[in-house]
Design a protein around this motif. Sequence first.
Motif, PDB file in Angstrom:
ATOM      1  N   LYS A  35       0.848  -1.206   0.000  1.00  0.00           N
ATOM      2  CA  LYS A  35       0.000   0.000   0.000  1.00  0.00           C
ATOM      3  C   LYS A  35       0.881   1.253   0.000  1.00  0.00           C
ATOM      4  O   LYS A  35       2.088   1.165   0.245  1.00  0.00           O
ATOM      5  N   TYR A  39       5.016   1.662   0.287  1.00  0.00           N
ATOM      6  CA  TYR A  39       5.701   2.419   1.338  1.00  0.00           C
ATOM      7  C   TYR A  39       6.722   3.387   0.715  1.00  0.00           C
ATOM      8  O   TYR A  39       7.838   3.538   1.205  1.00  0.00           O
ATOM      9  N   LEU A  79      -7.013  -4.505   1.301  1.00  0.00           N
ATOM     10  CA  LEU A  79      -7.093  -4.655   2.760  1.00  0.00           C
ATOM     11  C   LEU A  79      -8.259  -3.882   3.385  1.00  0.00           C
ATOM     12  O   LEU A  79      -8.674  -4.183   4.503  1.00  0.00           O
ATOM     13  N   HIS A 159      -6.311  -7.880  12.619  1.00  0.00           N
ATOM     14  CA  HIS A 159      -5.103  -7.044  12.576  1.00  0.00           C
ATOM     15  C   HIS A 159      -4.717  -6.691  14.007  1.00  0.00           C
ATOM     16  O   HIS A 159      -5.579  -6.352  14.816  1.00  0.00           O
ATOM     17  N   ASN A 195       0.785  -8.973  10.915  1.00  0.00           N
ATOM     18  CA  ASN A 195       1.554  -7.940  10.245  1.00  0.00           C
ATOM     19  C   ASN A 195       3.038  -8.168  10.587  1.00  0.00           C
ATOM     20  O   ASN A 195       3.377  -9.199  11.171  1.00  0.00           O
ATOM     21  N   SER A 196       3.910  -7.209  10.296  1.00  0.00           N
ATOM     22  CA  SER A 196       5.348  -7.422  10.563  1.00  0.00           C
ATOM     23  C   SER A 196       5.604  -7.780  12.021  1.00  0.00           C
ATOM     24  O   SER A 196       6.365  -8.702  12.323  1.00  0.00           O
ATOM     25  N   ARG A 215       0.903 -11.014   6.669  1.00  0.00           N
ATOM     26  CA  ARG A 215       0.830  -9.772   5.888  1.00  0.00           C
ATOM     27  C   ARG A 215       1.909  -8.789   6.317  1.00  0.00           C
ATOM     28  O   ARG A 215       1.614  -7.709   6.831  1.00  0.00           O
ATOM     29  N   GLY A 217       4.530  -5.823   6.158  1.00  0.00           N
ATOM     30  CA  GLY A 217       4.768  -4.613   5.365  1.00  0.00           C
ATOM     31  C   GLY A 217       6.143  -4.070   5.711  1.00  0.00           C
ATOM     32  O   GLY A 217       7.154  -4.391   5.064  1.00  0.00           O
ATOM     33  N   ILE A 218       6.211  -3.306   6.793  1.00  0.00           N
ATOM     34  CA  ILE A 218       7.415  -2.530   7.105  1.00  0.00           C
ATOM     35  C   ILE A 218       8.688  -3.379   7.136  1.00  0.00           C
ATOM     36  O   ILE A 218       9.749  -2.917   6.711  1.00  0.00           O
ATOM     37  N   TYR A 347       8.042   4.233   8.852  1.00  0.00           N
ATOM     38  CA  TYR A 347       6.933   4.143   7.900  1.00  0.00           C
ATOM     39  C   TYR A 347       6.638   5.527   7.284  1.00  0.00           C
ATOM     40  O   TYR A 347       6.462   5.661   6.076  1.00  0.00           O
TER      41      TYR A 347
END
Length: 368
Positions: A35, A39, A79, A159, A195-196, A215, A217-218, A347
Amino acid sequence: MPRPIFATIHLDSMQYNLAQARSYAPMSRVWAVVKANAYGHGLERAMRGFATADGLALVETEGALQLRTSGWIKPILLLEGFFDASDIPLLAEHNINSAVHNIEQVKMLEYTQLYRPIDVHLKMNTGMNRLGFRPDEYAAAYKRLRAIPGVRNITHMTHFANADELEHPRLTIAEQVRRFRFGAGELPGERSLSNSGGVLHQPDLGDALSNDWVRPGIMLYGGTPGGRAAADYGLRPTMTLRSEVIGIQELQAGDTVGYGSRFVADGPMTVGVVACGYADGYPRHAPHGTPVIVDGVRTTLVGRVSMDMMTVDLTPVRNPRIGSKVLLWGDGLPIDEVASSAGTIGYELMCALAGRVRVTEGRMGTDG
Ligand SMILES: *Cc1c(COP(=O)(O)O)cnc(C)c1O
């Protein structure tokens, strides 16, 4: 010659971090979260960096369609789901999975005639209190979705609010997992929780957190979701921001620097003007003392960050000159360190990289 500021995206590090995510959660398939223009790294670039991911997840409908146009044939997940019923046939046509997190989305699916089935991720609110059905209303939402002929697979999703802090005093991961299990119970379907932060804690949490899908991300971008440094988790930076010194000033005691004259020299010192400001995405709130590296020497920001420039202390640098190389963050200076000094998180810095900054691709350990 363009202005000397540029960002280098390290596709090799993106690939490496994805492999790290897999080693933390070896039993799970991976949605690489892309997304916010991956990033700040660029969607199309992320498609290449994360070519081996099992799917790509994002929140922008047009980004999802763009991924299909660019040739991504593996799964895609929205998402936040669709925002209007008119998007549903489009998602079905392009085989884009959608989160379903409120009853309005369920109703829209009920009223839409679908010629191709759609896969959905039913989202449970296990304490974040942003999106999702409460645990006690979850099974009913599932039942309604299940009754819609156009809905194919239903994955159960939640989440974490505090995945960076296992023993958060207000809401632990364990408590969220407990609520998730209570709400989703024995309902058939795959599960997606982490998440991460969740992925990085997978080894501590073991089976309690075994997901069919994770899932991250970062962490894929070499940032940390909080707490420890990204390098401690074996992650590599994926975005390096560099510029150059474009001006040098010799100050005497009492001289001030920049807007508001916030910084006052307490003795003779050399100040460098760097072509990087808040209109490039550098945080304006970064205070005096924020780390920056000039010609390989660690020094600090002085004075206020302005739109196009910032000023740094060149006193520790041996032979500073116009054209001295400046490292703002990335390979050699963790982005989280700069972010934390500015009172924010990595982020936000990545996502804020401005459109006017030239972006190149290069391996880590090279100068771009
Ligand atoms: C952004 C997002 C993620 C990724 O979070 P990170 O902290 O960057 O790993 C995962 N799941 C959902 C639903 C998200 O919105």
